[in-house]
Design an enzyme around this catalytic site. Sequence first.
Site, short mmCIF file in Angstrom:
data_model
loop_
_atom_site.label_atom_id
_atom_site.label_comp_id
_atom_site.label_asym_id
_atom_site.label_seq_id
_atom_site.Cartn_x
_atom_site.Cartn_y
_atom_site.Cartn_z
N GLU A 201 38.89 44.46 52.68
CA GLU A 201 40.29 44.17 52.36
C GLU A 201 41.28 44.60 53.45
O GLU A 201 42.17 45.44 53.23
CB GLU A 201 40.67 44.80 51.02
CG GLU A 201 39.83 44.27 49.87
CD GLU A 201 40.29 44.75 48.50
OE1 GLU A 201 41.10 45.70 48.44
OE2 GLU A 201 39.84 44.16 47.48
N GLU A 316 34.76 39.59 45.31
CA GLU A 316 35.08 40.62 44.32
C GLU A 316 35.89 39.98 43.21
O GLU A 316 36.85 39.24 43.48
CB GLU A 316 35.91 41.77 44.92
CG GLU A 316 35.17 42.75 45.78
CD GLU A 316 36.03 43.97 46.11
OE1 GLU A 316 36.90 44.34 45.27
OE2 GLU A 316 35.85 44.55 47.20
N TRP A 358 32.55 42.90 40.53
CA TRP A 358 32.75 44.33 40.79
C TRP A 358 32.70 45.04 39.45
O TRP A 358 33.51 44.74 38.58
CB TRP A 358 34.11 44.57 41.45
CG TRP A 358 34.29 46.01 41.83
CD1 TRP A 358 34.66 47.03 41.00
CD2 TRP A 358 34.08 46.60 43.12
NE1 TRP A 358 34.71 48.22 41.69
CE2 TRP A 358 34.35 47.98 42.99
CE3 TRP A 358 33.69 46.10 44.36
CZ2 TRP A 358 34.26 48.86 44.06
CZ3 TRP A 358 33.59 46.97 45.42
CH2 TRP A 358 33.88 48.33 45.28
#
Length: 431
Positions: A201, A316, A358
Amino acid sequence: MKRWGVVFFVLLLIQSPGILRPVEAEDGFVKTRGLQLVLNGVPYYAHGFNAYWLMYVATDPSQRDKILSAFQEATKHGLSIARTWAFSDGGYRPLQSSPGSYNEQTFQGLDFAISEAKKHGIKLILSLVNNYENFGGRKQYVDWARSQGQSITSEDDFYTNSVVKDFYRNHIKTVLTRTNSLTGVAYKDEPTIMAWELMNEPRCTSDPSGKTIQAWITEMASYLKSIDGNHLLEVGLEGFYGASKQQTNPNYFQVGTDFIANNQIPGIDFATVHSYPDQWLSGSSYEDQVAFLNNWVNDHIQDAQKILKKPILFAEFGRSLKESGYTTNQRDRIFTTVYSAIYSSARGGGAAVGGLFWQLLAEGMDSFQDGYGVVLSESSSTVSLISEESQRLIKIRKMYARLRNIEKWKRAREIRRAQRWSGNKLNDTGN
């Protein structure tokens, strides 16, 4: 593959129902072909999970049974890929305790995770650094540089400071050229690893124009590919757009990344998206969050297909059950929204190639539970959804494998016919 469209559809219809297993636990490097990931000539669907903790837990040999349990359950439920950390910078159980100084015991933990993934037929995506302070991340790198006398103004200097970039390049080289102590295979030559991820990220809020991160990705992608030409590479993006499509972002969010421009960089093989409407739109109603997610997922699939012309992985997604009022049914609807979009795209030969929820946990890992954790051995409606998506994607891959065998058979038949014709012609000439 267009000429096989009708045949492919019919084969899907007549596929017998029931529990499906993967085509087989296959070796070989995953590659890209147009909009698809391909393994051994057949489209590959990255249906799997996040388990950031694999190396961390495996560093303690007494805890390695948790990795075995997680992989066994994952395989049982048709999951074929895991995303995990290949970093731990400074702090407790570090992989890299200081710039260029590595902890062999922690590296052996990563060796173990890779070795066991190989045994269970599970591919891996290995992320190389964190945007956040957890496990060190960008902050640890700039702190190291500051301690060596570098003038550091913020964590965003990670992307521009020459000393910090040298630290990171050295980490790339160290990990990629590591020889696994259990298998004897260098990571850069290990087909169990599907892809490298530059950063978990990445964000650079000091430069919302996106130029800083664009330059960093370009530089580091080129460097990594100069060492390793076997593996795929992705950035680790959440999917936020730049100014040209800012309205698509939650609350017009800008973090210095651009889903389109960043993924058009040479060396980036496929796009990634993360999806957390419960975090990004925490003040909105649940129905608004689901509506956002539906648009978010489908917009990115279309942009990957029509603009990027690359595969896209939903790397995710999930929903926490820790917040008051959050229910399993609400989480299931998030999973269904993502899985349905992936399957619809995959069935039509589109750009969506899989999703990684996730996160996966083994039994006895309550201390790792962040509200998003799924324990596959604990029967739940969420686990059923995960298994159903496995079955659907395995069906598609099996159909492609059958079509490939049909094409091989037809080519062989044409060769035999040509050989007979050539032989008959020679006989006629001889007479």
